[in-house]
Design a protein around this motif. Sequence first.
Motif, PDB file in Angstrom:
ATOM      1  N   TYR A  46       0.842  -1.197   0.000  1.00  0.00           N
ATOM      2  CA  TYR A  46       0.000   0.000   0.000  1.00  0.00           C
ATOM      3  C   TYR A  46       0.880   1.252   0.000  1.00  0.00           C
ATOM      4  O   TYR A  46       0.677   2.174  -0.805  1.00  0.00           O
ATOM      5  N   THR A  47       1.879   1.269   0.866  1.00  0.00           N
ATOM      6  CA  THR A  47       2.800   2.406   0.922  1.00  0.00           C
ATOM      7  C   THR A  47       3.539   2.587  -0.394  1.00  0.00           C
ATOM      8  O   THR A  47       3.710   3.705  -0.884  1.00  0.00           O
ATOM      9  N   ARG A  48       3.982   1.487  -0.966  1.00  0.00           N
ATOM     10  CA  ARG A  48       4.760   1.548  -2.215  1.00  0.00           C
ATOM     11  C   ARG A  48       3.945   2.215  -3.325  1.00  0.00           C
ATOM     12  O   ARG A  48       4.469   3.015  -4.112  1.00  0.00           O
ATOM     13  N   VAL A  49       2.665   1.886  -3.408  1.00  0.00           N
ATOM     14  CA  VAL A  49       1.802   2.504  -4.419  1.00  0.00           C
ATOM     15  C   VAL A  49       1.719   4.011  -4.199  1.00  0.00           C
ATOM     16  O   VAL A  49       1.881   4.810  -5.140  1.00  0.00           O
ATOM     17  N   LEU A  50       1.504   4.429  -2.965  1.00  0.00           N
ATOM     18  CA  LEU A  50       1.357   5.852  -2.670  1.00  0.00           C
ATOM     19  C   LEU A  50       2.639   6.625  -2.970  1.00  0.00           C
ATOM     20  O   LEU A  50       2.606   7.689  -3.589  1.00  0.00           O
ATOM     21  N   VAL A  51       3.758   6.092  -2.520  1.00  0.00           N
ATOM     22  CA  VAL A  51       5.030   6.799  -2.678  1.00  0.00           C
ATOM     23  C   VAL A  51       5.434   6.879  -4.142  1.00  0.00           C
ATOM     24  O   VAL A  51       5.841   7.940  -4.640  1.00  0.00           O
ATOM     25  N   SER A  52       5.327   5.772  -4.871  1.00  0.00           N
ATOM     26  CA  SER A  52       5.752   5.773  -6.271  1.00  0.00           C
ATOM     27  C   SER A  52       4.830   6.625  -7.134  1.00  0.00           C
ATOM     28  O   SER A  52       5.265   7.196  -8.140  1.00  0.00           O
ATOM     29  N   ALA A  53       3.563   6.746  -6.738  1.00  0.00           N
ATOM     30  CA  ALA A  53       2.622   7.568  -7.506  1.00  0.00           C
ATOM     31  C   ALA A  53       2.867   9.054  -7.293  1.00  0.00           C
ATOM     32  O   ALA A  53       2.767   9.853  -8.235  1.00  0.00           O
ATOM     33  N   ARG A  54       3.215   9.437  -6.082  1.00  0.00           N
ATOM     34  CA  ARG A  54       3.372  10.853  -5.781  1.00  0.00           C
ATOM     35  C   ARG A  54       4.795  11.349  -5.994  1.00  0.00           C
ATOM     36  O   ARG A  54       5.027  12.444  -6.492  1.00  0.00           O
ATOM     37  N   GLN A  55       5.773  10.542  -5.622  1.00  0.00           N
ATOM     38  CA  GLN A  55       7.167  10.988  -5.696  1.00  0.00           C
ATOM     39  C   GLN A  55       7.844  10.326  -6.899  1.00  0.00           C
ATOM     40  O   GLN A  55       8.739   9.486  -6.758  1.00  0.00           O
ATOM     41  N   VAL A  56       7.391  10.735  -8.074  1.00  0.00           N
ATOM     42  CA  VAL A  56       7.822  10.078  -9.311  1.00  0.00           C
ATOM     43  C   VAL A  56       9.305  10.294  -9.603  1.00  0.00           C
ATOM     44  O   VAL A  56       9.899   9.580 -10.414  1.00  0.00           O
ATOM     45  N   GLN A  57       9.918  11.281  -8.945  1.00  0.00           N
ATOM     46  CA  GLN A  57      11.339  11.550  -9.186  1.00  0.00           C
ATOM     47  C   GLN A  57      12.241  10.570  -8.446  1.00  0.00           C
ATOM     48  O   GLN A  57      13.450  10.503  -8.725  1.00  0.00           O
ATOM     49  N   LYS A  58      11.692   9.815  -7.524  1.00  0.00           N
ATOM     50  CA  LYS A  58      12.509   8.893  -6.734  1.00  0.00           C
ATOM     51  C   LYS A  58      12.859   7.646  -7.539  1.00  0.00           C
ATOM     52  O   LYS A  58      12.050   7.150  -8.322  1.00  0.00           O
ATOM     53  N   THR A  59      14.057   7.149  -7.315  1.00  0.00           N
ATOM     54  CA  THR A  59      14.453   5.874  -7.927  1.00  0.00           C
ATOM     55  C   THR A  59      13.758   4.740  -7.189  1.00  0.00           C
ATOM     56  O   THR A  59      13.279   4.931  -6.057  1.00  0.00           O
ATOM     57  N   PRO A  60      13.701   3.547  -7.781  1.00  0.00           N
ATOM     58  CA  PRO A  60      13.121   2.406  -7.067  1.00  0.00           C
ATOM     59  C   PRO A  60      13.789   2.159  -5.720  1.00  0.00           C
ATOM     60  O   PRO A  60      13.115   1.792  -4.746  1.00  0.00           O
ATOM     61  N   GLU A  61      15.092   2.362  -5.646  1.00  0.00           N
ATOM     62  CA  GLU A  61      15.809   2.161  -4.386  1.00  0.00           C
ATOM     63  C   GLU A  61      15.372   3.183  -3.341  1.00  0.00           C
ATOM     64  O   GLU A  61      15.194   2.848  -2.161  1.00  0.00           O
ATOM     65  N   GLU A  62      15.181   4.417  -3.766  1.00  0.00           N
ATOM     66  CA  GLU A  62      14.734   5.459  -2.835  1.00  0.00           C
ATOM     67  C   GLU A  62      13.311   5.207  -2.378  1.00  0.00           C
ATOM     68  O   GLU A  62      12.968   5.450  -1.207  1.00  0.00           O
ATOM     69  N   VAL A  63      12.471   4.733  -3.276  1.00  0.00           N
ATOM     70  CA  VAL A  63      11.102   4.379  -2.898  1.00  0.00           C
ATOM     71  C   VAL A  63      11.121   3.300  -1.820  1.00  0.00           C
ATOM     72  O   VAL A  63      10.389   3.372  -0.816  1.00  0.00           O
ATOM     73  N   GLU A  64      11.970   2.293  -2.007  1.00  0.00           N
ATOM     74  CA  GLU A  64      12.047   1.203  -1.038  1.00  0.00           C
ATOM     75  C   GLU A  64      12.521   1.698   0.327  1.00  0.00           C
ATOM     76  O   GLU A  64      12.096   1.172   1.360  1.00  0.00           O
TER      77      GLU A  64
END
Length: 269
Positions: free
Chosen positions: A116-134
């Motif tokens: 659930y968190t991953r969806v929210l973060v990746s949708a809003r903070q599109v500038q983040k790399t996958p590693e930063e999202v994690e």
Amino acid sequence: MGDKVLQQWMPLGGELRQRRKRAGLTLAEVGEELGLSAGMIGHMERATRAPLREHVRNLDTLFATEGELLQQWLDVVEEKDVLPWFKDALQSELRSKKISEYHSILVPGLLQTAEYTRVLVSARQVQKTPEEVEEVVKVRVSRLPHLRPQRPILWFVVDQIVVDRVVGNEEIMAEQLRHIVSLAEDDTIRFQVIPDEVRKHCGLCSPFRLMTMRDNRKLVRMEHTLGGTAFDKADEIEEMTDLFGALQAEALSPAKSIELIQDLAKGMK
């Protein structure tokens, strides 16, 4: 040749040394409390060995530091560049004996699953790399496990849209709902839903949380898109306490709320 000093652990090591001396304890006495040798305690203080989470938690208990040492440990282990307002929020959580939170559109962060968190973060903070999202995901989902050993009272009220809206997909949302049910069933949280038929209620405002510290100080945090703002004046606390009580009164009971969530989860299979 001496052991290599781990630079990232030096601040915590120095803090451990100060706390031990303030308590009037020897290395051997602290080691006995933790089931470790005096030498190992010395290594931690000199930052030549990285402490384990369980040891830091025990040191928090021994020195009565109310989670401060564990928070320092987390800052190093998770290597997180947390914004000051969020770091303050995390520290306040660890010092809390009661948290009451209202959210109108999303599952509160303390209760979110990783997906659930991953969806929210990746949708809003599109500038983040996958590693930063994690990294963000890891920080958020670690918050509740760090609180649970202290058994604070955790009470949540949300609008029905929070549990109705599918975030990500049905599988992710069903898992999130089941997670809430599990936390309620094992008495970790109390969770109430304000049903859709309540068309006019006193919420419909920014998410907020009331926090009572172990020393009985009280704090209100209002969330917004760019972070959060804290309030601690008596009249502000009283106003938000009354508001949370009114929201509880508008909501379904905890038992009825969990029944609703269980039905919703079944429908998303």
